[in-house]
Design a protein around this motif. Structure first.
Motif, short mmCIF file in Angstrom:
data_model
loop_
_atom_site.label_atom_id
_atom_site.label_comp_id
_atom_site.label_asym_id
_atom_site.label_seq_id
_atom_site.Cartn_x
_atom_site.Cartn_y
_atom_site.Cartn_z
N GLN A 12 40.58 45.25 44.01
CA GLN A 12 41.82 44.58 42.68
C GLN A 12 40.88 44.23 41.79
O GLN A 12 39.83 43.38 41.93
N PRO A 13 41.18 45.14 40.76
CA PRO A 13 40.46 44.28 39.22
C PRO A 13 40.66 42.76 39.24
O PRO A 13 41.54 42.69 39.65
N GLY A 14 39.51 42.72 38.81
CA GLY A 14 38.89 40.85 39.23
C GLY A 14 38.69 39.81 40.61
O GLY A 14 38.85 38.77 39.88
N GLU A 15 39.35 41.21 41.45
CA GLU A 15 39.31 40.53 42.96
C GLU A 15 37.55 40.04 43.56
O GLU A 15 36.96 40.45 43.24
N ALA A 16 37.38 38.61 43.77
CA ALA A 16 36.50 37.49 44.22
C ALA A 16 36.21 37.87 46.23
O ALA A 16 37.42 37.88 46.22
#
Length: 126
Positions: A12-16
């Motif tokens: 996911q976008p922004g998943e760390a």
């Protein structure tokens, strides 16, 4: 009809990556650099490739089944046997779909999403 198992989730976008604990000992939990697991990504891509194919097969077979059940198309005893055959094929396709998607989903559940990028683990025959 079966319910589809959970699909593997893409990055996911922004998943760390996960946050490691600082115990002082080197381990996968304390790794500083993480990468999204390429094996998990392959399962995501496989799911995205297989699902449309299964949907196409299902919709084609459903369309043929609906046409065969219509008395406008075929009104004879052999038509009833054909509908029975199509019913069996639909059941088999449902079982096949369930088996394929469950296999991918189970493999994804057993595969970590993130792996240490600098693990330096030895590999066989390297």
């Amino acid at each position: 009809m079966y319910a589809d198992p959970p699909a593997p989730q893409p990055l996911q976008p922004g998943e760390a990556p996960p946050q490691g604990r600082s115990s002082g000992l080197p381990s996968p939990e304390t790794a500083t650099a993480w990468q999204f697991n390429p094996d998990y990504q392959r399962l995501v891509v496989l799911w995205q490739q297989v699902l449309p194919m299964l949907e196409t097969l299902t919709s084609c077979l459903d369309r043929a089944y609906q046409m065969a059940r219509s008395r406008d198309v075929w009104d004879a005893p052999v038509g009833d046997r054909y509908v029975e055959d199509l019913t069996e094929w639909r059941a088999r396709l449902g079982q096949y779909r369930q088996a394929v998607l469950t296999s991918i989903s189970d493999q994804a559940a057993d595969t970590p999403r993130w792996v240490p990028a600098d693990a330096g683990a030895p590999h066989a025959f390297s």
